[in-house]
Scaffold this active site. Structure first.
Site, PDB file in Angstrom:
ATOM      1  N   ASP A   1      -4.109 -11.407  -6.133  1.00  0.00           N
ATOM      2  CA  ASP A   1      -4.648 -10.718  -7.299  1.00  0.00           C
ATOM      3  C   ASP A   1      -5.671  -9.691  -6.771  1.00  0.00           C
ATOM      4  O   ASP A   1      -6.101  -9.771  -5.613  1.00  0.00           O
ATOM      5  CB  ASP A   1      -5.318 -11.781  -8.191  1.00  0.00           C
ATOM      6  CG  ASP A   1      -6.279 -11.178  -9.179  1.00  0.00           C
ATOM      7  OD1 ASP A   1      -5.875 -10.267  -9.925  1.00  0.00           O
ATOM      8  OD2 ASP A   1      -7.462 -11.595  -9.201  1.00  0.00           O
TER       9      ASP A   1
ATOM     10  N   ASP B   1      -8.782  -7.832  -8.835  1.00  0.00           N
ATOM     11  CA  ASP B   1     -10.172  -8.024  -9.292  1.00  0.00           C
ATOM     12  C   ASP B   1     -10.644  -9.468  -9.129  1.00  0.00           C
ATOM     13  O   ASP B   1     -10.022 -10.393  -9.659  1.00  0.00           O
ATOM     14  CB  ASP B   1     -10.299  -7.656 -10.779  1.00  0.00           C
ATOM     15  CG  ASP B   1     -10.269  -6.154 -10.982  1.00  0.00           C
ATOM     16  OD1 ASP B   1     -11.027  -5.453 -10.299  1.00  0.00           O
ATOM     17  OD2 ASP B   1      -9.478  -5.697 -11.829  1.00  0.00           O
TER      18      ASP B   1
HETATM   19  O1  M1P Z   1      -7.117  -6.526 -13.178  1.00  0.00           O
HETATM   20  C1  M1P Z   1      -7.680  -7.070 -14.315  1.00  0.00           C
HETATM   21  C2  M1P Z   1      -7.820  -6.029 -15.418  1.00  0.00           C
HETATM   22  O2  M1P Z   1      -8.549  -4.903 -14.945  1.00  0.00           O
HETATM   23  C3  M1P Z   1      -8.864  -3.953 -15.915  1.00  0.00           C
HETATM   24  O3  M1P Z   1      -9.642  -4.571 -16.909  1.00  0.00           O
HETATM   25  P1  M1P Z   1     -11.052  -4.001 -17.442  1.00  0.00           P
HETATM   26  O4  M1P Z   1     -10.986  -2.524 -17.409  1.00  0.00           O
HETATM   27  O5  M1P Z   1     -11.156  -4.614 -18.814  1.00  0.00           O
HETATM   28  O6  M1P Z   1     -12.117  -4.558 -16.507  1.00  0.00           O
HETATM   29  C4  M1P Z   1      -7.633  -3.403 -16.615  1.00  0.00           C
HETATM   30  O7  M1P Z   1      -6.977  -2.483 -15.795  1.00  0.00           O
HETATM   31  C5  M1P Z   1      -6.704  -4.515 -17.039  1.00  0.00           C
HETATM   32  O8  M1P Z   1      -5.457  -3.952 -17.401  1.00  0.00           O
HETATM   33  C6  M1P Z   1      -6.482  -5.526 -15.935  1.00  0.00           C
HETATM   34  O9  M1P Z   1      -5.710  -6.604 -16.403  1.00  0.00           O
END
Ligand code: M1P
Length: 247
Positions: free
Chosen positions: A13, A15
């Protein structure tokens, strides 16, 4: 690449696993991933589109990894080449899509939250990304919204309303980041990317931070096709991978 273990892939993954939320990958992690590629195949799977994944993982991301799956793998790259591209628009059809977007924008318009900016719906290839504050808020506003949302459950309430209103469309709503949620057809979660791997790999290690029920790593973590690993931070990812692949 000669010493690579055949049939094994490490899939990450983005983030919270390779990077901090919406931040760039560290040099240390980048180097580690390159070293890991000498031992096993390496892939990444993110909910974000390729533009955002590139901002975080670097301009050469699609060639830095064996597989890059953006939008959960609805847009898929292997060895730098596009191998799959699913269309949410085609799945839903123009009429239903319009109905969904109109309702969602009305809902956002009626929301009373401290800050609103622009781009409340981002139209992607395989999904919609909906943000009550608006995607072009600043970094500071993003962090503040995340805290506000933890207390007031703005996204959770909105998802509940959409889920009830559009139950017949059989959509999944996934809160994976700080300011938004993703909307896509049921089954188009991160397990979607496994169809590109299952014939070539008999050991698919998945690493993610949101592996709990309701998190956007849950389905792929739980899948019988993967060996799931929960991590708490990029530093923990490094630690667990070192133990698993280098000891
Ligand atoms: O990777 C997790 C999420 O990252 C972004 O979320 P946010 O902008 O709310 O922090 C988005 O790109 C989302 O699509 C993605 O799932």
């Amino acid at each position: 690449m000669a010493e690579r273990k055949p049939g094994v892939i490490a899939l990450f993954d983005v983030d919270g696993t390779l990077t901090l939320a919406r931040k760039e990958i560290s040099q240390e992690m980048l180097q580690f991933m390159q070293n890991l590629r000498k031992v096993v195949a390496v892939g990444v799977v993110g909910g974000s589109d390729l533009v955002k994944i590139t901002e975080q993982l670097g301009q050469s991301v699609i060639t830095d990894y064996d597989y890059v799956f953006s939008e959960n793998g609805l847009v898929a790259y292997k060895d730098g080449k596009l191998i799959g591209n699913q269309s949410f628009k085609e799945f839903l059809g123009e009429e239903k899509l319009k109905e969904f977007i109109n309702f969602t924008l009305h809902y956002v318009a009626d929301l009373d939250i401290p800050v609103k900016r622009g781009t409340f719906i981002e139209f992607r290839s395989g999904m919609l990304n909906v943000s009550p504050i608006g995607r072009n808020c600043s970094r500071e506003e993003r962090d503040e919204f995340e805290q506000y949302d933890k207390i007031h459950g703005i996204r959770m309430k909105m998802v509940e309303v959409l889920r009830n209103k559009f139950a017949h469309l059989k959509l999944t709503y996934s809160i994976g980041g700080q300011i938004s949620f993703d909307v896509f057809p049921q089954g188009w979660d991160k397990t979607y990317c496994l169809r590109y791997l299952e014939n070539s790999f008999n050991e698919i290690h998945f690493f993610g931070d949101k592996t709990y029920k309701g998190g956007n790593d849950h389905e792929i973590f739980e899948s019988e096709k993967t060996v799931g690993h929960t991590v708490t931070s990029p530093a923990d990812t490094l630690k667990q991978c070192t133990e698993l692949f280098f000891s």
